[in-house]
Design an enzyme around this catalytic site. Structure first.
Site, PDB file in Angstrom:
ATOM      1  CG  ASP A   1      45.547  82.032  35.772  1.00 17.99           C
ATOM      2  OD1 ASP A   1      46.620  81.476  35.467  1.00 17.99           O
ATOM      3  OD2 ASP A   1      45.215  83.166  35.354  1.00 17.99           O
TER       4      ASP A   1
ATOM      5  CD  GLU B   1      50.381  89.847  31.262  1.00 19.24           C
ATOM      6  OE1 GLU B   1      50.115  88.738  31.770  1.00 19.24           O
ATOM      7  OE2 GLU B   1      49.609  90.832  31.298  1.00 19.24           O
TER       8      GLU B   1
ATOM      9  CB  SER C   1      41.780  87.646  32.692  1.00 19.67           C
ATOM     10  OG  SER C   1      41.637  86.388  32.048  1.00 19.67           O
TER      11      SER C   1
HETATM   12  O1  KIV Z   1      44.406  85.509  33.466  1.00 24.66           O
HETATM   13  C1  KIV Z   1      44.746  85.450  32.267  1.00 24.66           C
HETATM   14  O2  KIV Z   1      43.931  85.594  31.338  1.00 24.66           O
HETATM   15  C2  KIV Z   1      46.159  85.192  31.971  1.00 24.66           C
HETATM   16  C3  KIV Z   1      46.605  85.220  30.543  1.00 24.66           C
HETATM   17  C4  KIV Z   1      46.450  86.578  29.962  1.00 24.66           C
HETATM   18  C5  KIV Z   1      47.982  84.715  30.369  1.00 24.66           C
HETATM   19  O3  KIV Z   1      46.910  84.960  32.875  1.00 24.66           O
HETATM   20 NA    NA Z   2      46.079  85.218  34.946  1.00 26.86          NA
END
Ligand code: KIV
Ligand code: NA
Length: 270
Positions: free
Chosen positions: A83, A181, A45
């Site tokens: 991530d 999610e 994100s």
């Molecule tokens: O990228 C992100 O912030 C996420 C979370 C919202 C779980 O994957």
């Molecule tokens: Na993510």
């Protein structure tokens, strides 16, 4: 020395006190989040909330590693998870291992997260067997926005069986926890009851084993749009706007800097 929570420590919290999780992308925010959180996620994100990208698809491994290094400098106690970005793990377990190993070695993260259910199970197993703890992410998986046809709720009606199967598959593959999610709350509760690993909800259910939000969303700092599942605990975009407005007015009125912000020449060498 850093005494961080481990992935197995998080896994052991199944059914216990809810896991508090937030994203962070910078050292100062990571420090603040670390004081309260069990998991600090360097989410992809970051591309949307810090870099102005239109989706998470444009995020690169180098971006994740750069932000991961920054966050690592602020995290002491929480488990730091990074991530895996779009395109860095889907081709094969080998590709996933090569890139996840880079993330672990270069950032000091305690785990990686990747999106996908049953079709990513073999990759999850491959990484876990080689010493890389994996947090899974099912339901709405934003990297698949083009295939899913948007950011809608997943697992409605007969589609619930697909999400339940994804949850079982990632747990059997050895994931230490799973982000769920944007699925109906009752489905998230069913999955939470069925799995032996913690479920971490976002747009899911208060019955999950933990919750996560994008920190810029919950701070009201990213306000381009607000998903229904976001609760704003602050309104920082408005606060920043007001501060910048006051500064602009004072500069134009020559009331900033004030005497206490400027220096006098008292003759002494500094
Ligand atoms: O990228 C992100 O912030 C996420 C979370 C919202 C779980 O994957
Ligand atoms: Na993510």
């Amino acid at each position: 020395p850093r005494k961080a929570l481990s992935a197995s420590g998080i896994r052991a919290r199944k059914g216990g006190e809810p896991l508090v999780c937030l994203t962070a992308y910078t050292t100062p925010i990571a420090q603040i989040a670390d004081a309260e959180c069990d998991v600090v996620l360097v989410g992809d994100s970051v591309g949307m909330v810090l870099h102005g990208l239109p989706s998470t698809l444009q995020v690169t491994l180098d971006m994740m590693i750069l932000h991961g290094k920054a966050v690592a400098r602020g995290v002491r106690r929480a488990l730091m998870v990074v991530d895996m970005p779009f395109g860095s793990y889907e081709a094969s377990p080998d590709q996933a291992l090569r890139n996840a190993a880079r993330v672990m070695a270069e950032t000091g993260a305690g785990a990686v997260k990747l999106e996908g259910g049953r079709h990513m199970a073999a990759t999850i197993r491959f990484l876990v067997d080689r010493g890389i703890p994996v947090m899974a992410h099912i339901g709405l998986t934003p990297q698949s926005v083009n295939a899913l046809g948007g950011y809608g709720v997943q697992g409605k009606g007969a589609d619930a069986a697909r999400i339940r199967d994804d949850a079982r598959a990632v747990a059997e593959a050895g994931a230490f926890s799973v982000v769920i999610e944007k699925v109906p709350a009752a489905l998230a509760d069913t999955i939470t009851a069925e799995l032996a690993i913690p479920t971490i909800g976002i747009g899911a259910s208060a019955g999950c084993d933990g919750q996560i939000l994008v920190i810029d969303d919950m701070l009201g700092l990213f306000d381009a749009f607000k998903p229904k599942f976001v609760k704003r605990y602050a309104h920082l975009a408005a606060d920043v706007g007001a501060a910048v407005h006051s500064y602009a007015q004072e500069v134009r009125a020559r009331t900033f800097p004030a005497p206490e912000h400027v220096f006098t020449d008292d003759g002494a060498a500094s």
